[in-house]
Design an enzyme around this catalytic site. Structure first.
Site, PDB file in Angstrom:
ATOM      1  N   GLY A  16       0.822  -1.209   0.000  1.00 20.96           N
ATOM      2  CA  GLY A  16       0.000   0.000   0.000  1.00 20.96           C
ATOM      3  C   GLY A  16       0.855   1.258   0.000  1.00 20.96           C
ATOM      4  O   GLY A  16       2.086   1.202  -0.094  1.00 20.96           O
ATOM      5  N   ASP A  38       1.572  -9.088   2.248  1.00 22.17           N
ATOM      6  CA  ASP A  38       0.504  -8.387   1.528  1.00 22.17           C
ATOM      7  C   ASP A  38      -0.142  -9.362   0.564  1.00 22.17           C
ATOM      8  O   ASP A  38       0.498 -10.327   0.134  1.00 22.17           O
ATOM      9  CB  ASP A  38       1.075  -7.180   0.757  1.00 22.17           C
ATOM     10  CG  ASP A  38      -0.016  -6.154   0.440  1.00 22.17           C
ATOM     11  OD1 ASP A  38      -0.995  -6.506  -0.229  1.00 22.17           O
ATOM     12  OD2 ASP A  38       0.115  -4.999   0.879  1.00 22.17           O
ATOM     13  N   TYR A 157     -15.041   1.708   8.784  1.00 15.01           N
ATOM     14  CA  TYR A 157     -13.592   1.871   8.926  1.00 15.01           C
ATOM     15  C   TYR A 157     -13.253   2.666  10.200  1.00 15.01           C
ATOM     16  O   TYR A 157     -12.362   2.279  10.966  1.00 15.01           O
ATOM     17  CB  TYR A 157     -13.071   2.590   7.675  1.00 15.01           C
ATOM     18  CG  TYR A 157     -11.631   3.013   7.703  1.00 15.01           C
ATOM     19  CD1 TYR A 157     -10.596   2.075   7.617  1.00 15.01           C
ATOM     20  CD2 TYR A 157     -11.287   4.372   7.760  1.00 15.01           C
ATOM     21  CE1 TYR A 157      -9.267   2.483   7.607  1.00 15.01           C
ATOM     22  CE2 TYR A 157      -9.960   4.785   7.745  1.00 15.01           C
ATOM     23  CZ  TYR A 157      -8.957   3.835   7.674  1.00 15.01           C
ATOM     24  OH  TYR A 157      -7.646   4.238   7.655  1.00 15.01           O
ATOM     25  N   LYS A 161     -11.189   1.344  13.371  1.00 11.70           N
ATOM     26  CA  LYS A 161      -9.941   1.964  13.833  1.00 11.70           C
ATOM     27  C   LYS A 161     -10.045   2.334  15.317  1.00 11.70           C
ATOM     28  O   LYS A 161      -9.108   2.105  16.081  1.00 11.70           O
ATOM     29  CB  LYS A 161      -9.609   3.201  12.990  1.00 11.70           C
ATOM     30  CG  LYS A 161      -9.054   2.881  11.605  1.00 11.70           C
ATOM     31  CD  LYS A 161      -7.664   2.264  11.699  1.00 11.70           C
ATOM     32  CE  LYS A 161      -7.065   1.945  10.346  1.00 11.70           C
ATOM     33  NZ  LYS A 161      -5.795   1.194  10.434  1.00 11.70           N
TER      34      LYS A 161
HETATM   35  N1  SER Z   1      -7.440   8.022   4.031  1.00 12.11           N
HETATM   36  C1  SER Z   1      -8.409   7.315   4.812  1.00 12.11           C
HETATM   37  C2  SER Z   1      -9.682   7.179   4.093  1.00 12.11           C
HETATM   38  O1  SER Z   1      -9.995   8.051   3.331  1.00 12.11           O
HETATM   39  C3  SER Z   1      -8.672   8.049   6.089  1.00 12.11           C
HETATM   40  O2  SER Z   1      -7.760   7.612   7.007  1.00 12.11           O
HETATM   41  O3  SER Z   1     -10.387   6.247   4.311  1.00 12.11           O
END
Ligand code: SER
Length: 353
Positions: A16, A38, A157, A161
């Site tokens: 990534g 990965d 997400y 997190k």
């Molecule tokens: N860059 C990430 C996203 O847009 C945010 O941490 O999901």
């Protein structure tokens, strides 16, 4: 047993965006052999910098056990994640990768410590997605948000997190707290909450802060770009070298100087319109329009306009090199011009997740 027994560093999600820059930096430093894990293979120029490249998933426990048996890992950068836009289309998969994957890696680090006896440093990028601002008025009023405020994320997400930050803290401080022989403190968990990251060498995929790097990379290739957020949308961003430097600096900090396990880091916080102006300065013919996608806009609106990173500055000397103008003028524009003039197409640039 085929591997070395020297201390090595493991990067998950190495293909990534962060992985790309971090591998290069770790290889320059040269103090530890590098292992990567990965789903996607590394590009050849990065693969030659690593001792062993594992192609596979963080959800494959057998694979993690194999790595455990072959190497003495005392530093982990757990970068693999499924980002915020993609996570809204496949929330269960996001949970599996982001939460179950994290649990596997924390157990892995705990086992490494048990097998070689030294604490394992575990560096983890969290995100501004952990925050959830109730509305635009509150966002404007809040200004630079502190780590413990507004923690009501709206995305899968962000929820992942925030929870995995807690998991890391649990492993570091409270793991099996009722057992006769307390096992906490074996994983030295350290976490930064990143803003949107912008790299000159890679393009993100599946995120919601992607509009800034997409705008720039499209302009550099002479392609039109319709930005999916409003001109006045504002969140913090950071140039990739500062993101990588933050992880390395936090990894190097003495444990006793750390007053928290999770730290905000910020650098600049432009609106999408201000980013457009800066891109146009270097690529005056770029066609950049605004066509807000109300749903993705809603996610950006729920993220803070900026973050208070004074704890990172005080505890471990966080100090970004690039403000907004310097990020574009000294890092992004010169490198991106070279990359595309050098013949890379967007397809060859690498996306995250
Ligand atoms: N860059 C990430 C996203 O847009 C945010 O941490 O999901």
């Amino acid at each position: 047993m085929s591997g070395t027994r020297r201390p090595v560093v493991l990067l998950t999600g190495a293909s990534g965006e962060i992985g790309h820059s971090l591998i290069t930096k770790l290889a320059e430093d040269g103090s530890r052999p590098i292992l990567t894990l990965d789903l996607k293979p590394l590009p050849r120029d990065l693969a030659r910098l690593v001792e062993r490249e594992y192609i596979g998933s963080i959800l494959e426990r057998n694979l993690l056990e194999r790595i455990l048996s072959e190497f003495e890992i005392d530093l982990v950068f757990h970068l693999a994640a499924l980002l915020s836009t993609r996570g809204e289309f496949t929330p269960v998969t996001a949970h599996q990768v982001n939460v179950e994957g994290m649990l596997n890696l924390l157990e892995f680090a705990q086992s490494e410590r048990q097998s070689h006896g030294r604490p394992v440093k575990f560096l983890y990028p969290s995100s501004i997605a952990a925050y959830g601002m109730p509305d635009l008025a509150a966002k404007a009023k809040a200004g630079r948000v502190k780590e413990d405020d507004y923690l009501q994320p709206t995305t899968m997400y962000g929820c992942n997190k925030l929870y995995t930050e807690h998991l890391g803290r649990y492993y570091a401080r409270h793991y099996k707290q009722l057992s006769a022989d307390p096992l906490g403190g074996r994983v030295d968990f350290r976490c930064v909450r990143f803003p949107g990251l912008i790299s000159a060498f890679t393009v993100p995929s599946g995120g919601t802060s992607d509009y800034a790097p997409e705008m720039l990379h499209h302009a550099a290739q002479g392609k039109p770009y319709a930005c999916f957020v409003r001109e006045d949308a504002r969140i913090p961003f950071m140039a990739m070298p500062d993101g990588v430097e933050a992880l390395l600096r936090l990894a190097a900090a003495p444990q006793e100087s750390l007053s928290r396990v999770v730290y905000n880091v910020g650098a600049f916080a432009p609106t999408a319109g201000e980013i457009r102006e800066l891109v146009l300065k270097s690529f005056p013919k770029a066609e950049i329009t605004f066509a807000p996608d109300l749903k993705r806009q809603g996610i950006v609106d729920s993220w803070p306009g900026d973050v208070d990173d004074s704890a990172a500055r005080a505890d471990w000397g966080y100090a970004p090199r690039f403000g907004l103008e310097a990020a574009f003028g000294d890092y992004l524009i010169p490198n991106i011009r070279k990359a595309y003039v050098g013949g890379s197409s967007e397809e060859e640039m690498v996306g995250t997740s």
